[in-house]
Design a protein around this motif. Structure first.
Motif, PDB file in Angstrom:
ATOM      1  N   SER A  22       9.791 -53.428  21.068  1.00  0.00           N
ATOM      2  CA  SER A  22      10.761 -54.134  20.229  1.00  0.00           C
ATOM      3  C   SER A  22      11.028 -55.536  20.746  1.00  0.00           C
ATOM      4  N   VAL A  23      10.974 -55.726  22.059  1.00  0.00           N
ATOM      5  CA  VAL A  23      11.211 -57.058  22.613  1.00  0.00           C
ATOM      6  C   VAL A  23      10.066 -58.004  22.256  1.00  0.00           C
ATOM      7  N   PHE A  24       8.827 -57.505  22.352  1.00  0.00           N
ATOM      8  CA  PHE A  24       7.691 -58.391  22.161  1.00  0.00           C
ATOM      9  C   PHE A  24       7.147 -58.392  20.729  1.00  0.00           C
ATOM     10  N   LEU A  26       8.912 -57.260  17.773  1.00  0.00           N
ATOM     11  CA  LEU A  26       9.896 -57.449  16.694  1.00  0.00           C
ATOM     12  C   LEU A  26       9.911 -58.878  16.160  1.00  0.00           C
ATOM     13  N   PRO A  27       9.938 -59.907  17.006  1.00  0.00           N
ATOM     14  CA  PRO A  27       9.901 -61.271  16.441  1.00  0.00           C
ATOM     15  C   PRO A  27       8.645 -61.540  15.616  1.00  0.00           C
ATOM     16  N   THR A  28       7.523 -61.002  16.058  1.00  0.00           N
ATOM     17  CA  THR A  28       6.276 -61.188  15.305  1.00  0.00           C
ATOM     18  C   THR A  28       6.352 -60.479  13.966  1.00  0.00           C
ATOM     19  N   LEU A  30       9.059 -59.702  12.241  1.00  0.00           N
ATOM     20  CA  LEU A  30      10.002 -60.399  11.368  1.00  0.00           C
ATOM     21  C   LEU A  30       9.389 -61.675  10.806  1.00  0.00           C
ATOM     22  N   HIS A  31       8.632 -62.367  11.617  1.00  0.00           N
ATOM     23  CA  HIS A  31       7.976 -63.589  11.143  1.00  0.00           C
ATOM     24  C   HIS A  31       6.880 -63.261  10.128  1.00  0.00           C
ATOM     25  N   GLY A  34       8.498 -62.244   6.790  1.00  0.00           N
ATOM     26  CA  GLY A  34       9.579 -63.100   6.353  1.00  0.00           C
ATOM     27  C   GLY A  34       9.344 -63.937   5.125  1.00  0.00           C
ATOM     28  N   GLU A  52      14.459 -57.474   6.464  1.00  0.00           N
ATOM     29  CA  GLU A  52      14.720 -57.757   7.878  1.00  0.00           C
ATOM     30  C   GLU A  52      15.581 -56.658   8.498  1.00  0.00           C
ATOM     31  N   ARG A  56      14.295 -54.245  11.549  1.00  0.00           N
ATOM     32  CA  ARG A  56      15.064 -54.156  12.795  1.00  0.00           C
ATOM     33  C   ARG A  56      15.453 -52.712  13.101  1.00  0.00           C
ATOM     34  N   TYR A  59      12.428 -50.784  14.439  1.00  0.00           N
ATOM     35  CA  TYR A  59      12.078 -51.103  15.815  1.00  0.00           C
ATOM     36  C   TYR A  59      13.156 -50.693  16.813  1.00  0.00           C
TER      37      TYR A  59
END
Length: 83
Positions: A22-24, A26-28, A30-31, A34, A52, A56, A59
């Motif tokens: 989720s740390v590594f 999740l941003p990918t 969401l992007h 998006g 979104e 979230r 994850y």
């Protein structure tokens, strides 16, 4: 070590893997989901917020639970029940 300790350690290892994911990732994720839908059409603000929110939750809630259960099962299979 008893079976409950093996289960707890396996579940903790699975939850750690899910947290790192989720740390590594999740941003990918969401992007990636998006800007638009698969057809390249713009999405509304509400739809983007809902997507979104669901990503979230996937994850941060579902993934640790699933990985924890899987980690406990794998640890019990590998290290426990040697009778």
């Amino acid at each position: 070590m008893g079976d409950p300790a093996i289960l707890v350690l396996g579940a903790a290892a699975g939850a750690l893997v899910a947290w790192l994911t989720s740390v590594f990732a999740l941003p990918t994720a969401l992007h990636m989901f998006g800007p638009s839908k698969g057809l390249g059409l713009p999405v509304s603000v509400e739809e983007k917020q809902m997507r979104e929110h669901l990503i979230r939750r996937l994850y941060l809630v579902v993934s640790p639970l699933a990985c924890g259960v899987m980690g406990a099962a794998v640890a019990l299979q590998m290290f426990g029940g040697a009778e």
